[in-house]
Design a protein around this motif. Structure first.
Motif, PDB file in Angstrom:
ATOM      1  N   GLY A  37       0.813  -1.221   0.000  1.00 36.88           N
ATOM      2  CA  GLY A  37       0.000   0.000   0.000  1.00 36.88           C
ATOM      3  C   GLY A  37       0.839   1.260   0.000  1.00 36.88           C
ATOM      4  N   MET A  38       1.860   1.298   0.842  1.00 35.86           N
ATOM      5  CA  MET A  38       2.721   2.487   0.908  1.00 35.86           C
ATOM      6  C   MET A  38       3.534   2.651  -0.379  1.00 35.86           C
ATOM      7  SD  MET A  38       2.012   3.999   3.652  1.00 35.86           S
ATOM      8  CE  MET A  38       3.317   5.181   3.738  1.00 35.86           C
ATOM      9  N   PHE A  39       4.058   1.544  -0.888  1.00 40.46           N
ATOM     10  CA  PHE A  39       4.829   1.598  -2.125  1.00 40.46           C
ATOM     11  C   PHE A  39       3.945   2.049  -3.288  1.00 40.46           C
ATOM     12  CE2 PHE A  39       7.203  -0.663  -5.627  1.00 40.46           C
ATOM     13  CZ  PHE A  39       8.288   0.204  -5.627  1.00 40.46           C
ATOM     14  N   GLY A  40       2.717   1.544  -3.327  1.00 43.37           N
ATOM     15  CA  GLY A  40       1.778   1.968  -4.360  1.00 43.37           C
ATOM     16  C   GLY A  40       1.448   3.445  -4.246  1.00 43.37           C
ATOM     17  N   GLY A  41       1.279   3.928  -3.012  1.00 46.65           N
ATOM     18  CA  GLY A  41       1.025   5.349  -2.809  1.00 46.65           C
ATOM     19  C   GLY A  41       2.164   6.213  -3.315  1.00 46.65           C
ATOM     20  N   LEU A  43       4.327   5.348  -5.613  1.00 49.88           N
ATOM     21  CA  LEU A  43       4.316   5.266  -7.078  1.00 49.88           C
ATOM     22  C   LEU A  43       3.222   6.140  -7.680  1.00 49.88           C
ATOM     23  CD1 LEU A  43       4.941   1.449  -7.674  1.00 49.88           C
ATOM     24  CD2 LEU A  43       6.503   3.328  -8.170  1.00 49.88           C
ATOM     25  N   GLY A  44       2.087   6.232  -6.985  1.00 47.41           N
ATOM     26  CA  GLY A  44       1.015   7.108  -7.458  1.00 47.41           C
ATOM     27  C   GLY A  44       1.425   8.573  -7.465  1.00 47.41           C
ATOM     28  N   VAL A  45       2.125   8.989  -6.421  1.00 49.00           N
ATOM     29  CA  VAL A  45       2.613  10.373  -6.364  1.00 49.00           C
ATOM     30  C   VAL A  45       3.663  10.607  -7.450  1.00 49.00           C
ATOM     31  CG1 VAL A  45       3.882  12.026  -4.943  1.00 49.00           C
ATOM     32  CG2 VAL A  45       2.048  10.667  -3.942  1.00 49.00           C
ATOM     33  N   ALA A  46       4.537   9.621  -7.653  1.00 51.03           N
ATOM     34  CA  ALA A  46       5.532   9.755  -8.718  1.00 51.03           C
ATOM     35  C   ALA A  46       4.854   9.850 -10.078  1.00 51.03           C
ATOM     36  CB  ALA A  46       6.497   8.575  -8.682  1.00 51.03           C
ATOM     37  N   ALA A  47       3.802   9.063 -10.283  1.00 55.70           N
ATOM     38  CA  ALA A  47       3.077   9.102 -11.557  1.00 55.70           C
ATOM     39  C   ALA A  47       2.364  10.437 -11.754  1.00 55.70           C
ATOM     40  CB  ALA A  47       2.077   7.953 -11.626  1.00 55.70           C
ATOM     41  N   LEU A  48       1.927  11.055 -10.662  1.00 55.76           N
ATOM     42  CA  LEU A  48       1.269  12.361 -10.762  1.00 55.76           C
ATOM     43  C   LEU A  48       2.173  13.372 -11.462  1.00 55.76           C
ATOM     44  CD1 LEU A  48      -1.013  14.394  -9.962  1.00 55.76           C
ATOM     45  CD2 LEU A  48       0.224  14.699  -7.814  1.00 55.76           C
ATOM     46  N   PHE A  49       3.467  13.301 -11.146  1.00 56.04           N
ATOM     47  CA  PHE A  49       4.407  14.274 -11.700  1.00 56.04           C
ATOM     48  C   PHE A  49       5.041  13.829 -13.017  1.00 56.04           C
ATOM     49  CE2 PHE A  49       4.473  15.127  -7.081  1.00 56.04           C
ATOM     50  CZ  PHE A  49       3.943  16.403  -7.138  1.00 56.04           C
ATOM     51  N   THR A  50       4.920  12.552 -13.379  1.00 56.78           N
ATOM     52  CA  THR A  50       5.599  12.077 -14.585  1.00 56.78           C
ATOM     53  C   THR A  50       4.670  11.636 -15.706  1.00 56.78           C
ATOM     54  OG1 THR A  50       5.777   9.850 -13.647  1.00 56.78           O
ATOM     55  CG2 THR A  50       7.648  11.335 -13.302  1.00 56.78           C
ATOM     56  N   VAL A  51       3.461  11.206 -15.393  1.00 59.96           N
ATOM     57  CA  VAL A  51       2.530  10.721 -16.418  1.00 59.96           C
ATOM     58  C   VAL A  51       1.530  11.828 -16.723  1.00 59.96           C
ATOM     59  CG1 VAL A  51       0.792   8.978 -16.974  1.00 59.96           C
ATOM     60  CG2 VAL A  51       2.795   8.349 -15.614  1.00 59.96           C
ATOM     61  N   PRO A  52       1.486  12.291 -17.962  1.00 57.91           N
ATOM     62  CA  PRO A  52       0.631  13.447 -18.290  1.00 57.91           C
ATOM     63  C   PRO A  52      -0.857  13.256 -18.003  1.00 57.91           C
ATOM     64  CG  PRO A  52       2.103  12.925 -20.114  1.00 57.91           C
ATOM     65  CD  PRO A  52       2.252  11.829 -19.112  1.00 57.91           C
ATOM     66  N   ASP A  58      -4.238  15.957  -7.708  1.00 58.07           N
ATOM     67  CA  ASP A  58      -3.560  16.490  -6.521  1.00 58.07           C
ATOM     68  C   ASP A  58      -2.837  15.359  -5.803  1.00 58.07           C
ATOM     69  OD1 ASP A  58      -5.652  15.996  -3.856  1.00 58.07           O
ATOM     70  OD2 ASP A  58      -6.396  15.679  -5.880  1.00 58.07           O
ATOM     71  N   PHE A  59      -1.995  15.737  -4.855  1.00 53.29           N
ATOM     72  CA  PHE A  59      -1.128  14.812  -4.134  1.00 53.29           C
ATOM     73  C   PHE A  59      -1.909  13.739  -3.389  1.00 53.29           C
ATOM     74  CE2 PHE A  59       1.100  13.686  -0.228  1.00 53.29           C
ATOM     75  CZ  PHE A  59       2.313  13.237  -0.733  1.00 53.29           C
ATOM     76  N   ILE A  60      -2.948  14.131  -2.665  1.00 50.84           N
ATOM     77  CA  ILE A  60      -3.695  13.185  -1.828  1.00 50.84           C
ATOM     78  C   ILE A  60      -4.429  12.161  -2.698  1.00 50.84           C
ATOM     79  CG2 ILE A  60      -5.596  12.960  -0.185  1.00 50.84           C
ATOM     80  CD1 ILE A  60      -4.707  15.686   0.958  1.00 50.84           C
ATOM     81  N   THR A  61      -5.052  12.604  -3.763  1.00 56.00           N
ATOM     82  CA  THR A  61      -5.753  11.684  -4.651  1.00 56.00           C
ATOM     83  C   THR A  61      -4.778  10.738  -5.341  1.00 56.00           C
ATOM     84  OG1 THR A  61      -7.429  13.381  -5.031  1.00 56.00           O
ATOM     85  CG2 THR A  61      -7.390  11.526  -6.564  1.00 56.00           C
ATOM     86  N   ALA A  62      -3.631  11.254  -5.761  1.00 54.09           N
ATOM     87  CA  ALA A  62      -2.623  10.414  -6.400  1.00 54.09           C
ATOM     88  C   ALA A  62      -2.118   9.353  -5.429  1.00 54.09           C
ATOM     89  CB  ALA A  62      -1.463  11.263  -6.907  1.00 54.09           C
ATOM     90  N   PHE A  63      -1.878   9.745  -4.162  1.00 54.02           N
ATOM     91  CA  PHE A  63      -1.439   8.775  -3.165  1.00 54.02           C
ATOM     92  C   PHE A  63      -2.520   7.724  -2.930  1.00 54.02           C
ATOM     93  CE2 PHE A  63      -0.643   7.011   1.004  1.00 54.02           C
ATOM     94  CZ  PHE A  63       0.729   6.811   0.988  1.00 54.02           C
ATOM     95  N   ALA A  64      -3.777   8.150  -2.867  1.00 48.47           N
ATOM     96  CA  ALA A  64      -4.882   7.217  -2.640  1.00 48.47           C
ATOM     97  C   ALA A  64      -5.043   6.239  -3.806  1.00 48.47           C
ATOM     98  CB  ALA A  64      -6.182   7.985  -2.414  1.00 48.47           C
TER      99      ALA A  64
END
Length: 85
Positions: A37-41, A43-52, A58-64
């Motif tokens: 779960g933490m690793f996925g979160g 990765l979600g934040v990383a994808a927020l900034f790298t995947v168009p 936002d950060f919280i939704t990407a982590f979720a």
């Protein structure tokens, strides 16, 4: 090339592999869902900034989104385990 929603199953697959790696290590099995779960979160934040076209703005939704994908990898592992028995 737009990936968008395709990144979610990719995060799930990466977390699944991370869970298998953790299972092969000395880590206690009770921590594997938390790790996924933490690793996925993250990765979600990383994808927020790298995947168009990532499906979060936002950060919280990407982590979720990433955390749910990470937890889904644990569920996927249990489905595979139950079907193979």
């Amino acid at each position: 090339m737009d990936f968008g929603i395709t990144t979610i199953p990719v995060i799930t697959a990466i977390c699944y592999l991370a869970g298998l790696t953790a299972k092969a290590s000395a880590l206690d099995n009770k921590w594997i869902p938390t790790l996924c779960g933490m690793f996925g979160g993250l990765l979600g934040v990383a994808a927020l900034f790298t995947v168009p076209d990532f499906p979060a703005s936002d950060f919280i939704t990407a982590f979720a989104v990433g955390a749910v994908s990470g937890f889904a990898s644990t569920g996927l592992n249990q489905v595979v385990k139950q079907l193979s028995e």
